[in-house]
Design an enzyme around this catalytic site. Structure first.
Site, PDB file in Angstrom:
ATOM      1  N   TYR A  59      22.009  76.348  33.730  1.00  0.00           N
ATOM      2  CA  TYR A  59      22.561  77.615  33.252  1.00  0.00           C
ATOM      3  C   TYR A  59      21.999  78.001  31.883  1.00  0.00           C
ATOM      4  O   TYR A  59      21.879  79.195  31.581  1.00  0.00           O
ATOM      5  CB  TYR A  59      24.094  77.587  33.277  1.00  0.00           C
ATOM      6  N   GLN A  94      28.550  90.317  42.904  1.00  0.00           N
ATOM      7  CA  GLN A  94      28.505  88.853  42.926  1.00  0.00           C
ATOM      8  C   GLN A  94      27.639  88.354  41.773  1.00  0.00           C
ATOM      9  O   GLN A  94      27.559  87.158  41.524  1.00  0.00           O
ATOM     10  CB  GLN A  94      27.888  88.369  44.240  1.00  0.00           C
ATOM     11  N   ASP A  97      24.965  88.443  35.899  1.00  0.00           N
ATOM     12  CA  ASP A  97      23.986  88.785  34.858  1.00  0.00           C
ATOM     13  C   ASP A  97      24.420  89.901  33.926  1.00  0.00           C
ATOM     14  O   ASP A  97      23.733  90.174  32.922  1.00  0.00           O
ATOM     15  CB  ASP A  97      22.635  89.140  35.501  1.00  0.00           C
ATOM     16  N   HIS A 112      32.150  86.630  40.721  1.00  0.00           N
ATOM     17  CA  HIS A 112      31.658  85.264  40.485  1.00  0.00           C
ATOM     18  C   HIS A 112      31.538  84.946  38.997  1.00  0.00           C
ATOM     19  O   HIS A 112      30.889  83.968  38.629  1.00  0.00           O
ATOM     20  CB  HIS A 112      30.318  85.042  41.195  1.00  0.00           C
ATOM     21  N   ASN A 216      18.764  96.608  51.703  1.00  0.00           N
ATOM     22  CA  ASN A 216      18.283  95.240  51.475  1.00  0.00           C
ATOM     23  C   ASN A 216      16.792  95.171  51.787  1.00  0.00           C
ATOM     24  O   ASN A 216      16.277  95.940  52.594  1.00  0.00           O
ATOM     25  CB  ASN A 216      19.046  94.257  52.385  1.00  0.00           C
ATOM     26  N   LEU A 217      16.133  94.208  51.135  1.00  0.00           N
ATOM     27  CA  LEU A 217      14.696  94.074  51.352  1.00  0.00           C
ATOM     28  C   LEU A 217      14.388  93.698  52.796  1.00  0.00           C
ATOM     29  O   LEU A 217      13.431  94.165  53.394  1.00  0.00           O
ATOM     30  CB  LEU A 217      14.161  93.007  50.391  1.00  0.00           C
ATOM     31  N   GLU A 218      15.227  92.814  53.341  1.00  0.00           N
ATOM     32  CA  GLU A 218      15.048  92.383  54.736  1.00  0.00           C
ATOM     33  C   GLU A 218      16.425  92.246  55.378  1.00  0.00           C
ATOM     34  O   GLU A 218      17.423  92.139  54.649  1.00  0.00           O
ATOM     35  CB  GLU A 218      14.290  91.052  54.791  1.00  0.00           C
ATOM     36  N   ALA A 234      15.926  97.997  46.340  1.00  0.00           N
ATOM     37  CA  ALA A 234      17.087  98.766  45.892  1.00  0.00           C
ATOM     38  C   ALA A 234      16.680  99.861  44.906  1.00  0.00           C
ATOM     39  O   ALA A 234      17.180 100.984  44.980  1.00  0.00           O
ATOM     40  CB  ALA A 234      18.118  97.834  45.259  1.00  0.00           C
TER      41      ALA A 234
END
Ligand code: BJW
Length: 243
Positions: A59, A94, A97, A112, A216-218, A234
């Site tokens: 972390y 979630q 950051d 989270h 979403n990318l995939e 995104a």
């Protein structure tokens, strides 16, 4: 285009993918944070009890990695839609950051926790801002416990596997969903759909008959649960989708 009428209530869920274009690594993609780590070693209370130095190294490196990181067009598009919807908007992230708040989002639930806060692993002192990237080999101790004559480790104020999500998160989401009623709409962005309870929010929306979108990318694990899927970055898709 994500069409909203004047009574629509939009519940948004974001995951690591929305911060990828800001340079924050995702978890499960190639080159992601879990590559080279057993998740239960660095993201569970048992892992922390076994090896707090390893966990703090992980972390602390992530704290250091946030230097100079800024929100991107995806974060900003959500600020714009919140300005339009006001209290008919709720953002559940979630991500730990802090980039949604840095972009200007206000109605946020960080389910989270937050990377830039620490708390005591033993006493119930309030979590506090802590941007320190502790040097390797250092596991910080709780000053409050020390003054009371006991030793207790500080830990990052984040939610690890097997721990309940942030205390008021689920009641706040439930209250929003109840208020929205049949006008609930759901948008998930940049998330693998693997981690609960977040991954179950789309089902909550479906159970109420509300329309759901995914960016979403995939295709993630739960892509089949969404009414509309937009594949792409995104930061490219959201400004168009939310225009
Ligand atoms: C892009 C992109 C771009 C890339 N644009 N897209 C029900 C069923 C089964 C299991 C469970 C269940 N309920 C609970 C569980 C257990 C567990 C769980 O879900 N396990 C599963 C893995 C099976 N859940 C928990 O333990 C949770 N707690 C809980 O439920 O408590 C109950 C309880 C109650 C009372 C007492 C005790 C307990 C807690 C979960 C905590 C998760 N913590 C982590 C670590 C946080 C700290 C840290 O950051 O280190 O949170 S795990 C990690 O995964 C992190 C993330 O927030 C989370 C989700 O990851 P995310 O966001 O999906 O990232 P990726 O990398 O996986 O995916 C990114 C996606 O973006 C990809 O799809 C890319 O394609 C895409 N992408 N670039 C758009 N530019």
């Amino acid at each position: 285009m994500l069409t909203l009428d004047p009574s629509s209530h939009l519940l948004v869920l974001t995951g690591a993918g929305i911060s990828a274009e800001s340079g924050v690594p995702t978890f499960r993609d190639a080159g992601g944070l879990w590559e080279g780590h057993d998740v239960h070693e660095v993201a569970s209370p048992e892992g922390f009890a076994r090896d707090p130095l390893l966990v703090w190294k992980f972390y602390s490196e992530r704290r250091a990695g946030m230097t100079g990181v800024a929100p991107n067009a995806g974060h900003r598009a959500l600020v714009e839609v919140e300005r339009r919807l006001g209290d008919r908007f709720l953002l559940v992230t979630q991500n730990i950051d802090g980039l949604h708040a840095a972009a200007g989002s206000e109605r946020i639930i960080e389910i989270h926790g937050n990377l830039m806060r620490s708390r005591c692993s033993v006493c119930d002192r309030a979590p506090f801002a802590d941007t320190t990237a502790y040097r390797a080999g250092v596991a910080p101790m709780c000053g409050v416990c020390q003054r009371a004559g006991t030793d207790a480790l500080l830990r990052p104020d984040i939610v690890w596997f097997g721990e309940p999500v942030v205390a008021d998160a689920l009641p706040r989401i439930e209250a929003f969903v109840a208020r929205a009623g049949k006008d609930l709409r759901f948008l998930a962005i940049g998330t693998s759909g693997l981690v609960y309870p977040a991954a179950g929010l789309v089902d909550v929306c479906r159970a109420r008959g509300g329309k759901s979108w995914l960016v979403n990318l995939e295709p993630p694990a739960n892509a089949h649960a969404f009414d509309e899927v937009a594949l792409g970055k995104a930061g490219d898709v959201l400004p168009r989708l939310l225009a």
